[in-house]
Design an enzyme around this catalytic site. Structure first.
Site, PDB file in Angstrom:
ATOM      1  N   GLU A   1       0.897  -1.159   0.000  1.00  0.00           N
ATOM      2  CA  GLU A   1       0.000   0.000   0.000  1.00  0.00           C
ATOM      3  C   GLU A   1       0.926   1.197   0.000  1.00  0.00           C
ATOM      4  O   GLU A   1       1.601   1.451   1.002  1.00  0.00           O
ATOM      5  CB  GLU A   1      -0.833   0.019   1.286  1.00  0.00           C
ATOM      6  CG  GLU A   1      -1.811  -1.108   1.418  1.00  0.00           C
ATOM      7  CD  GLU A   1      -2.873  -1.059   0.353  1.00  0.00           C
ATOM      8  OE1 GLU A   1      -3.243   0.049  -0.063  1.00  0.00           O
ATOM      9  OE2 GLU A   1      -3.300  -2.130  -0.074  1.00  0.00           O
TER      10      GLU A   1
ATOM     11  N   CYS B   1      -2.921   8.728   3.148  1.00  0.00           N
ATOM     12  CA  CYS B   1      -2.605   8.121   1.850  1.00  0.00           C
ATOM     13  C   CYS B   1      -3.744   8.317   0.868  1.00  0.00           C
ATOM     14  O   CYS B   1      -3.540   8.284  -0.333  1.00  0.00           O
ATOM     15  CB  CYS B   1      -2.320   6.645   2.028  1.00  0.00           C
ATOM     16  SG  CYS B   1      -3.646   5.775   2.861  1.00  0.00           S
TER      17      CYS B   1
HETATM   18  P1  NAP Z   1       8.312   5.215   4.352  1.00  0.00           P
HETATM   19  O1  NAP Z   1       9.396   6.135   4.653  1.00  0.00           O
HETATM   20  O2  NAP Z   1       8.325   4.508   3.074  1.00  0.00           O
HETATM   21  O3  NAP Z   1       8.286   4.180   5.566  1.00  0.00           O
HETATM   22  C1  NAP Z   1       7.294   3.204   5.653  1.00  0.00           C
HETATM   23  C2  NAP Z   1       7.746   2.103   6.588  1.00  0.00           C
HETATM   24  O4  NAP Z   1       8.843   1.410   6.000  1.00  0.00           O
HETATM   25  C3  NAP Z   1       8.255   2.612   7.923  1.00  0.00           C
HETATM   26  O5  NAP Z   1       7.880   1.712   8.926  1.00  0.00           O
HETATM   27  C4  NAP Z   1       9.761   2.602   7.727  1.00  0.00           C
HETATM   28  O6  NAP Z   1      10.462   2.496   8.921  1.00  0.00           O
HETATM   29  C5  NAP Z   1       9.896   1.339   6.919  1.00  0.00           C
HETATM   30  N1  NAP Z   1      11.164   1.226   6.218  1.00  0.00           N
HETATM   31  C6  NAP Z   1      11.807   2.182   5.516  1.00  0.00           C
HETATM   32  N2  NAP Z   1      12.935   1.657   4.994  1.00  0.00           N
HETATM   33  C7  NAP Z   1      12.997   0.369   5.392  1.00  0.00           C
HETATM   34  C8  NAP Z   1      13.926  -0.690   5.196  1.00  0.00           C
HETATM   35  N3  NAP Z   1      15.009  -0.523   4.472  1.00  0.00           N
HETATM   36  N4  NAP Z   1      13.658  -1.877   5.759  1.00  0.00           N
HETATM   37  C9  NAP Z   1      12.542  -2.079   6.482  1.00  0.00           C
HETATM   38  N5  NAP Z   1      11.647  -1.107   6.716  1.00  0.00           N
HETATM   39  C10 NAP Z   1      11.863   0.099   6.169  1.00  0.00           C
HETATM   40  O7  NAP Z   1       6.887   5.936   4.463  1.00  0.00           O
HETATM   41  P2  NAP Z   1       6.369   6.907   5.613  1.00  0.00           P
HETATM   42  O8  NAP Z   1       7.120   8.183   5.489  1.00  0.00           O
HETATM   43  O9  NAP Z   1       6.326   6.228   6.916  1.00  0.00           O
HETATM   44  O10 NAP Z   1       4.868   7.134   5.170  1.00  0.00           O
HETATM   45  C11 NAP Z   1       4.478   8.072   4.225  1.00  0.00           C
HETATM   46  C12 NAP Z   1       4.159   7.428   2.917  1.00  0.00           C
HETATM   47  O11 NAP Z   1       3.305   6.319   3.109  1.00  0.00           O
HETATM   48  C13 NAP Z   1       3.408   8.331   1.989  1.00  0.00           C
HETATM   49  O12 NAP Z   1       3.977   8.263   0.724  1.00  0.00           O
HETATM   50  C14 NAP Z   1       1.996   7.779   1.963  1.00  0.00           C
HETATM   51  O13 NAP Z   1       1.304   7.994   0.768  1.00  0.00           O
HETATM   52  C15 NAP Z   1       2.208   6.343   2.199  1.00  0.00           C
HETATM   53  N6  NAP Z   1       1.058   5.728   2.832  1.00  0.00           N
HETATM   54  C16 NAP Z   1       0.305   4.855   2.110  1.00  0.00           C
HETATM   55  C17 NAP Z   1      -0.797   4.262   2.694  1.00  0.00           C
HETATM   56  C18 NAP Z   1      -1.647   3.284   1.939  1.00  0.00           C
HETATM   57  O14 NAP Z   1      -2.493   2.635   2.547  1.00  0.00           O
HETATM   58  N7  NAP Z   1      -1.484   3.146   0.653  1.00  0.00           N
HETATM   59  C19 NAP Z   1      -1.126   4.554   4.014  1.00  0.00           C
HETATM   60  C20 NAP Z   1      -0.341   5.448   4.706  1.00  0.00           C
HETATM   61  C21 NAP Z   1       0.748   6.032   4.113  1.00  0.00           C
HETATM   62  P3  NAP Z   1      11.235   3.750   9.572  1.00  0.00           P
HETATM   63  O15 NAP Z   1      10.183   4.669  10.050  1.00  0.00           O
HETATM   64  O16 NAP Z   1      12.005   3.126  10.665  1.00  0.00           O
HETATM   65  O17 NAP Z   1      12.052   4.351   8.499  1.00  0.00           O
END
Ligand code: NAP
Length: 676
Positions: free
Chosen positions: A256, A295
């Site tokens: 997602e 999102c």
């Molecule tokens: P993100 O930076 O991609 O992080 C998402 C998750 O992935 C976090 O728990 C992050 O942990 C983890 N992560 C990052 N790098 C990783 C790695 N190398 N190995 C394992 N885990 C890793 O996204 P975000 O900033 O939290 O959220 C914002 C984004 O999410 C926006 O683009 C939004 O559109 C999207 N979103 C989508 C939905 C949906 O349902 N489609 C819902 C909510 C948000 P850390 O925090 O420790 O880096």
């Protein structure tokens, strides 16, 4: 300062030396330390696979649902401190309710759906039985069974509670233990809710574990029965889903990710109308709720050329007066972004959009309030107008994950759909219209590009659930840019944690596996009339055969006049004979059903409490005066509803005097359960 602990193999693990300090989104004060040094991933996976998985799989769907409801109730009664923590993330009271109450509500919905829609069993049948052989001795049936692995759930920062619970609920119902990895920046809130769940001891030890910080070494140790569900940015999704180990072992990965969601105003809507106001209100809500960090939030707005200036004015009027403030203040309408760096990211992305669009909202200085924007991640909404959306690129592919949206004009419905689809695949697109033709044109041109289409207008507005609200009942996810995944959607989400297998074999073998009578399986002749047996004493495949009863022309006449159903096929020999389906006058199908009931019902008060419906009625051969019908009534499946009664489904087959099938259906009755 909160030390955000991981939970590994039934033990809490403190943040390590590498932990990062998380500051409040509101005032920059240190709130928590989070991030673990190397965790014992092997012990974590063993605990889930060896201890929790078997314990969960031993329970039926209903037993898991009962615990899920207890968990939801427990969280509901103990959630008070979560809202207080949530303020540090920048969320207002209303934002926190979406996250916390919304998450708990999702558990409740899943618990009750599971009770209603899943069997009190370990195997879920998928679809109908398939007839694979001429004489019915070899049949096919699809089933789902629990995956014997671990559900790894990686969540985004914006819904620290809901994000965890909406993934956890279906996994628990499926009987699969979860390893949850929250986004670090809001992990203190996720962990507080997680701790409540562990303390409740409602699910077996190891059913849920928590990794705070990076899950170093986890992916390398996953196996083919495991599954990864990810929510976050497209960039992270891409990196994780292309992990070599996941690809090599075909480990399921659901994504997602970010999405350029849109809304369209129908050509039928006039300025100042109720529909116009519904549209403006929905845009305002989507831009300001969670400070646009959803999102599903609206990023692109398409309106007819002629009405563009009016929409711009109406939306701007609302956005410029929005009260941005401390999330705790009752009059605050929009809180802070999650962090200063998140705000930096949003401002940078806004600059890209500004290359193709002009800023409509006037920058009323935040400094006029009591907010210090150097330490609090506050910002005003930014509302842009892109006059030439066909030539634009950034407005269609830049997700500024904050209170930012762009208005653009369209020429006609196909142009609106074309612009909608420029998002490259989204979670949701909404349309405000009263015109079903406009709605259908958008659906045909655009549904394939979006996970959800949400139609609203002044007729539905008071009850509509909101453009940006994923519901447990409806699928959440979208193609392409949105990740290509699916979450929620009722029981569909439970199946994501299960394996579908097609079974082929004899009726007896498949009935034994599925705990359900399939035609072709051996019927067990009932020693007493099955209507005299309580729910617990009825066996699957238990059968009575009753009849025959001859159908006379007087019966048909009487039924016709008594009910008023004097349709020509029952009353007029000549007209009936001219009908390609009938040899002449035929008995009413409903007469046959009534006669069938008259044959199989045992009349005296007893364990059968009510007839609650029937499914799958089909008439296979006409019955004419002089034919005789007999009935076979067989227990097909049973589902306990509560401590007093359960639902019994009966396979009912009507035959004529030549043993030819004339009608069949599935009858539902409510049967009393033995008093404890
Ligand atoms: P993100 O930076 O991609 O992080 C998402 C998750 O992935 C976090 O728990 C992050 O942990 C983890 N992560 C990052 N790098 C990783 C790695 N190398 N190995 C394992 N885990 C890793 O996204 P975000 O900033 O939290 O959220 C914002 C984004 O999410 C926006 O683009 C939004 O559109 C999207 N979103 C989508 C939905 C949906 O349902 N489609 C819902 C909510 C948000 P850390 O925090 O420790 O880096």
């Amino acid at each position: 300062m909160i030390n955000v602990e991981s939970y590994v193999n039934d033990q809490w693990v403190c943040p390590g030396d590498s932990a990062q300090v998380i500051v409040s989104a509101v005032n920059g004060e240190a709130v928590a330390r989070a991030g673990s040094d190397q965790l014992n991933i092997a012990a974590m996976l063993d605990c889930a696979r060896i201890q929790a998985g078997p314990a969960l799989r031993e329970m039926t769907f209903h037993q898991r649902a009962t615990r899920l409801k207890a968990l939801a109730t427990y969280l509901n009664e103990n959630k008070q401190h979560l809202t207080e923590l949530s303020f540090h993330t920048g969320a207002t009271q209303a934002d926190s309710a979406i996250d916390i109450e919304g998450g708990i509500g999702t558990l409740f919905v899943y618990a009750s759906k599971a009770k209603r829609e899943l069997p009190d069993d370990h195997i879920l049948l998928d679809g109908d039985v398939e007839q694979l052989s001429r004489h019915g001795t070899f049949i096919g049936q699809h089933i789902y069974t629990s995956r014997q692995g671990v559900a790894v759930q990686i969540n985004a920062f914006n819904f620290p509670v809901w994000g965890m619970l909406e993934k956890l609920a279906p996994a628990l119902l499926a009987g699969v233990p979860s390893i949850i990895k929250p986004a670090t920046v809001t992990s203190y809130l996720t962990a507080a809710c997680f701790k409540l769940m562990v303390d409740s001891k409602i699910f077996p030890a190891g059913s849920m574990q928590l990794i705070v910080g990076r899950p170093t070494g986890l992916f390398e140790q996953l196996q083919s029965q495991d599954h990864v569900s990810f929510t976050g940015s497209a960039q992270t999704a891409f990196e994780l889903r292309s992990h070599r180990h996941l690809l090599k072992h075909s480990i399921g990965f659901n994504a997602e990710q970010d999405s350029l969601n849109s809304t369209v105003l129908g050509e039928d809507v006039t300025v100042g109308s109720d529909d116009f106001n519904v549209f403006v209100d929905e845009i305002y809500r989507e831009i300001t709720t969670k400070a646009g960090q959803k999102c599903t939030a609206i990023r692109r707005i398409m309106v007819p050329h002629a009405i563009k200036a009016d929409i711009a004015e109406a939306v701007c009027a609302k956005l410029t007066s929005v009260k941005v403030g401390h999330p705790k203040n009752a009059d605050t309408e929009m809180g802070a972004l999650v962090s200063i760096s998140q705000r930096e990211d949003v401002l940078q992305k806004s600059e890209l959009i500004a290359q193709e669009a002009s800023l409509l909202t006037t920058a009323k200085p935040l400094e006029s309030t009591d907010l210090d924007t150097s330490i609090g991640a506050f910002m005003r909404p930014r509302f842009y107008l892109c006059d030439n959306p066909d030539a634009a690129r950034h407005v269609h592919n830049t997700e500024a994950f904050g209170p930012v949206a762009t208005l653009m004009p369209y020429n006609d419905v196909s142009h609106a759909a074309e612009l909608l689809n420029r998002g490259g695949g989204s979670l949701v697109a909404s349309v405000v219209t009263q015109d079903p033709q406009f709605a259908k044109a958008i659906t045909l041109a655009s549904a394939a590009h979006h996970g959800r289409l949400y139609f609203n207008n002044s007729t539905s507005a008071s009850e509509a659930t909101g453009h940006g609200s994923p519901l447990p009942h409806m699928t959440h996810g979208g193609p392409g840019r949105a990740g290509g995944g699916e979450e929620l959607g009722g029981i569909r989400a439970v199946k994501h944690y299960m394996q579908r297998t097609s079974l082929q074999g004899s009726g007896d073998i498949l009935s034994g596996i599925g705990n359900c009578y399939f035609p072709g399986a051996t019927q067990i002749e009932s020693d007493v009339h099955p209507f005299r047996k309580t729910f617990d004493h009825l066996q699957i495949a238990e059968t009575i055969k009753v009849g025959p009863r001859q159908v006379s022309i007087d019966d048909i006449e009487h039924f016709a006049h008594f009910t008023g159903d004097t349709f020509y096929a029952h009353m007029d020999e000549k007209a009936a004979s001219a009908n390609p389906f009938f040899p002449g006058r035929v008995a009413h199908g409903y007469l046959l059903l009534a006669f069938a009931a008259g044959l199989f019902v045992d009349p005296d008060p007893g364990p059968v409490l009510a007839n609650s419906g029937l499914d799958g009625l089909s008439f296979q051969k006409p019955v004419v005066a002089g034919d005789s019908i007999s009935v076979t009534l067989t227990v097909k499946s049973k589902k306990r509803r509560n401590s007093e009664y359960g639902e019994v489904r009966w396979h009912v087959q009507l035959l004529n005097q030549h043993k030819e099938a004339v009608a069949s259906y599935e009858l539902h009755t409510m049967n009393a359960i033995d008093a404890a």
